[in-house]
Design a protein around this motif. Structure first.
Motif, PDB file in Angstrom:
ATOM      1  N   SER A  56      -3.120   3.350   3.723  1.00 49.07           N
ATOM      2  CA  SER A  56      -3.336   4.455   2.785  1.00 49.07           C
ATOM      3  C   SER A  56      -2.541   4.282   1.488  1.00 49.07           C
ATOM      4  O   SER A  56      -3.067   4.483   0.394  1.00 49.07           O
ATOM      5  CB  SER A  56      -2.967   5.777   3.459  1.00 49.07           C
ATOM      6  N   ALA A  57      -1.274   3.917   1.607  1.00 48.65           N
ATOM      7  CA  ALA A  57      -0.437   3.760   0.402  1.00 48.65           C
ATOM      8  C   ALA A  57      -0.960   2.645  -0.496  1.00 48.65           C
ATOM      9  O   ALA A  57      -0.972   2.773  -1.730  1.00 48.65           O
ATOM     10  CB  ALA A  57       1.010   3.479   0.808  1.00 48.65           C
ATOM     11  N   ASP A  58      -1.426   1.563   0.116  1.00 43.43           N
ATOM     12  CA  ASP A  58      -1.975   0.451  -0.668  1.00 43.43           C
ATOM     13  C   ASP A  58      -3.281   0.835  -1.341  1.00 43.43           C
ATOM     14  O   ASP A  58      -3.554   0.427  -2.486  1.00 43.43           O
ATOM     15  CB  ASP A  58      -2.193  -0.768   0.222  1.00 43.43           C
ATOM     16  N   ARG A  59      -4.095   1.622  -0.650  1.00 47.32           N
ATOM     17  CA  ARG A  59      -5.337   2.116  -1.254  1.00 47.32           C
ATOM     18  C   ARG A  59      -5.027   2.950  -2.485  1.00 47.32           C
ATOM     19  O   ARG A  59      -5.629   2.778  -3.551  1.00 47.32           O
ATOM     20  CB  ARG A  59      -6.141   2.972  -0.261  1.00 47.32           C
ATOM     21  N   THR A  60      -4.088   3.854  -2.324  1.00 52.19           N
ATOM     22  CA  THR A  60      -3.739   4.754  -3.428  1.00 52.19           C
ATOM     23  C   THR A  60      -3.232   3.985  -4.637  1.00 52.19           C
ATOM     24  O   THR A  60      -3.636   4.251  -5.782  1.00 52.19           O
ATOM     25  CB  THR A  60      -2.681   5.768  -2.961  1.00 52.19           C
ATOM     26  N   THR A  61      -2.361   3.029  -4.403  1.00 53.40           N
ATOM     27  CA  THR A  61      -1.812   2.233  -5.511  1.00 53.40           C
ATOM     28  C   THR A  61      -2.917   1.496  -6.250  1.00 53.40           C
ATOM     29  O   THR A  61      -2.971   1.493  -7.491  1.00 53.40           O
ATOM     30  CB  THR A  61      -0.776   1.225  -4.984  1.00 53.40           C
ATOM     31  N   TYR A  62      -3.805   0.861  -5.499  1.00 54.04           N
ATOM     32  CA  TYR A  62      -4.877   0.091  -6.136  1.00 54.04           C
ATOM     33  C   TYR A  62      -5.806   1.019  -6.915  1.00 54.04           C
ATOM     34  O   TYR A  62      -6.161   0.738  -8.070  1.00 54.04           O
ATOM     35  CB  TYR A  62      -5.664  -0.691  -5.090  1.00 54.04           C
ATOM     36  N   ILE A  63      -6.198   2.116  -6.297  1.00 54.08           N
ATOM     37  CA  ILE A  63      -7.145   3.038  -6.945  1.00 54.08           C
ATOM     38  C   ILE A  63      -6.535   3.661  -8.192  1.00 54.08           C
ATOM     39  O   ILE A  63      -7.224   3.854  -9.204  1.00 54.08           O
ATOM     40  CB  ILE A  63      -7.603   4.110  -5.931  1.00 54.08           C
ATOM     41  N   ASN A  64      -5.248   3.958  -8.155  1.00 51.03           N
ATOM     42  CA  ASN A  64      -4.595   4.514  -9.343  1.00 51.03           C
ATOM     43  C   ASN A  64      -4.631   3.555 -10.527  1.00 51.03           C
ATOM     44  O   ASN A  64      -4.533   3.979 -11.689  1.00 51.03           O
ATOM     45  CB  ASN A  64      -3.146   4.885  -9.024  1.00 51.03           C
ATOM     46  N   ASN A  65      -4.753   2.271 -10.238  1.00 52.56           N
ATOM     47  CA  ASN A  65      -4.777   1.266 -11.295  1.00 52.56           C
ATOM     48  C   ASN A  65      -6.183   0.901 -11.759  1.00 52.56           C
ATOM     49  O   ASN A  65      -6.338   0.019 -12.619  1.00 52.56           O
ATOM     50  CB  ASN A  65      -4.048   0.001 -10.831  1.00 52.56           C
ATOM     51  N   LEU A  66      -7.191   1.554 -11.214  1.00 51.51           N
ATOM     52  CA  LEU A  66      -8.542   1.333 -11.720  1.00 51.51           C
ATOM     53  C   LEU A  66      -8.635   1.831 -13.162  1.00 51.51           C
ATOM     54  O   LEU A  66      -7.905   2.744 -13.557  1.00 51.51           O
ATOM     55  CB  LEU A  66      -9.568   2.077 -10.857  1.00 51.51           C
ATOM     56  N   PRO A  67      -9.514   1.242 -13.981  1.00 50.56           N
ATOM     57  CA  PRO A  67      -9.606   1.653 -15.387  1.00 50.56           C
ATOM     58  C   PRO A  67      -9.885   3.147 -15.545  1.00 50.56           C
ATOM     59  O   PRO A  67     -10.593   3.755 -14.723  1.00 50.56           O
ATOM     60  CB  PRO A  67     -10.777   0.822 -15.918  1.00 50.56           C
TER      61      PRO A  67
END
Length: 439
Positions: free
Chosen positions: A349-360
């Protein structure tokens, strides 16, 4: 003379007996290994496994190299990496035993046996047949269908145009949806259904997602309507629990990627363009896609790994692209698609959140197609998306045998040898001539 007459009389009697009755031959003309009739409950799982092998074997191994999701590093895979040594004979198994003379023939028999009498069963078979037709036409273009499956009555079926095949796909899916909703069906699929265990609601959702997929494939053609795609996809698969996929039970029934990597370890390695792109974005899916030595595929290449046919995340990416084309796209549409894929894979979950927050903040079509390219890893649909959109931007590999990345594959050798209606594409056309939907 008397003895001769008696002998002739005896022989005549025997001859009359034999000519009047062939009953004594019956036990010898029936082959016990080739039953004349088979239950649809036996045919369905056979067809589903055949489709899984058609979709999951040689076709993605080549096309994933073409679009640089992985790298061919040894023997024939090294040649395939350069678009070389790809012959007609490479596809005979896919086209024949796994296709027309295997799973597709089984499905045609199921439809013939149950259409009009047990519509729930024929509905499932029609969804599977639509998947087959979509897979084969997107690889080869024009293919036999309207004159296929007739055996000795027609050994040279003509090829339907890709435009006709696409219309047939939609007709099959429309009929399937109606038949799957029919409450009166004496014969219903059950545990022999290896995809959904007889869950008709999930088959209906799969049919709608497929309708959306094949409507979106026509994005280059006049009359394309993105709103139609959105409407269809919204009725399709919307949860990972509803994913249409084959899950393998284990030896001897194992995932085709596992089989290949076990028998030909390191012919293909999990390195190259896609992984370089993923590393630049700190993508948490990398350890799920490749092992530490880059030789195997942990999530998709295990003995019992799933082989996705069409999924929640693909459907959400279809919605995202269609909304972008319709002018109604928001960033959340891309977030939903990426999150569905990462959840399916088991990303923390934490990795998903980090990646998604960095989407354009304001994603472009290129951003959508890049994320779909990564999410559709190892699936032949990623090659179709690249051909439709030319995204992500890829260039031919160094030392390539062709001037461009292949956009199609050669027809099988068995068709050249045995079908008088074989379409003979020569030279670069066998790899680069664009399909109807790609023009």
């Amino acid at each position: 003379m008397k003895k001769l007459n008696l002998l002739l009389t005896s022989l005549l009697a025997v001859g009359l007996t034999v000519s009047c009755s062939k009953k004594w031959l019956e036990d010898y003309t029936e082959d016990p290994t080739r039953p004349s009739d088979v239950s649809v409950r036996v045919l369905l799982p056979s067809a589903q496994v055949s489709y899984a092998m058609a979709q999951g074997d040689v076709l993605p191994r080549m096309t994933c190299l073409f679009i640089q999701q992985m790298t061919g590093t040894d023997r024939q895979s090294l040649a395939h990496q350069r678009y070389a040594q790809i012959g007609e004979g490479d596809f005979d198994q896919t086209w024949g035993p796994n296709g027309y003379s295997g799973g597709m023939k089984d499905l045609s028999i199921i439809i013939e046996k149950t259409e009009g009498s047990s519509p729930n069963y024929s509905g499932v078979a029609k969804v599977m047949m639509a998947m087959y037709l979509g897979l084969f036409t997107d690889v080869w273009g024009d293919i036999p269908y309207s004159e296929a499956f007739k055996g000795a009555d027609n050994l040279n079926p003509r090829y339907d145009s890709q435009q006709q095949i696409y219309a047939t796909i939609q007709t099959l899916l429309d009929e399937a949806i109606a038949e799957l909703q029919n409450p009166v069906s004496p014969l219903k699929p059950g545990t022999e259904d290896l995809v959904f265990g007889g869950n008709l609601t999930r088959w209906i959702k799969t049919a709608y997602s497929l309708k959306a997929r094949y409507t979106l494939h026509l994005s280059k053609k006049p009359g394309f309507n993105a709103s139609t795609v959105i409407s269809l996809a919204n009725q399709g698969i919307s949860a990972n629990a509803d994913n249409a996929q084959m899950v393998f039970a284990g030896p001897p029934n194992t995932n085709p990627w596992f089989q290949f990597n076990t028998q030909r370890l390191a012919y293909i390695t999990q390195t190259g363009t896609m992984y370089n792109m993923m590393k630049a974005k700190n993508d948490p899916r990398i350890p799920l896609y490749r092992s530490a030595d880059s030789a195997t595929m942990p999530f998709y290449g295990g003995q019992t790994s799933p082989l996705p046919f069409i999924t929640n995340h693909e459907t959400k990416f279809i919605i995202a692209e269609a909304k972008f084309r319709a002018g109604t796209f928001t960033r959340q549409d891309l977030v939903d698609a990426v999150e569905a894929n990462m959840t399916y894979l088991g990303v923390a979950s934490a990795d998903r959140t980090t990646y998604i927050n960095n989407l354009p903040a304001n994603p472009t079509l290129a951003d959508i197609m890049y994320e779909k390219y990564v999410a559709m890893f190892s699936h032949i649909e990623a090659w179709t998306d690249w051909r439709r959109t030319d995204l992500p931007a890829l260039t031919p590999v160094s030392g390539a045998n062709l001037p461009a990345i292949p956009r199609r594959l050669p027809y099988p050798e068995s068709e050249r040898l045995y079908n008088d209606n074989f379409i003979n594409l020569t030279g670069n056309d066998a790899f680069l001539k664009r399909h109807w939907w790609d023009e």
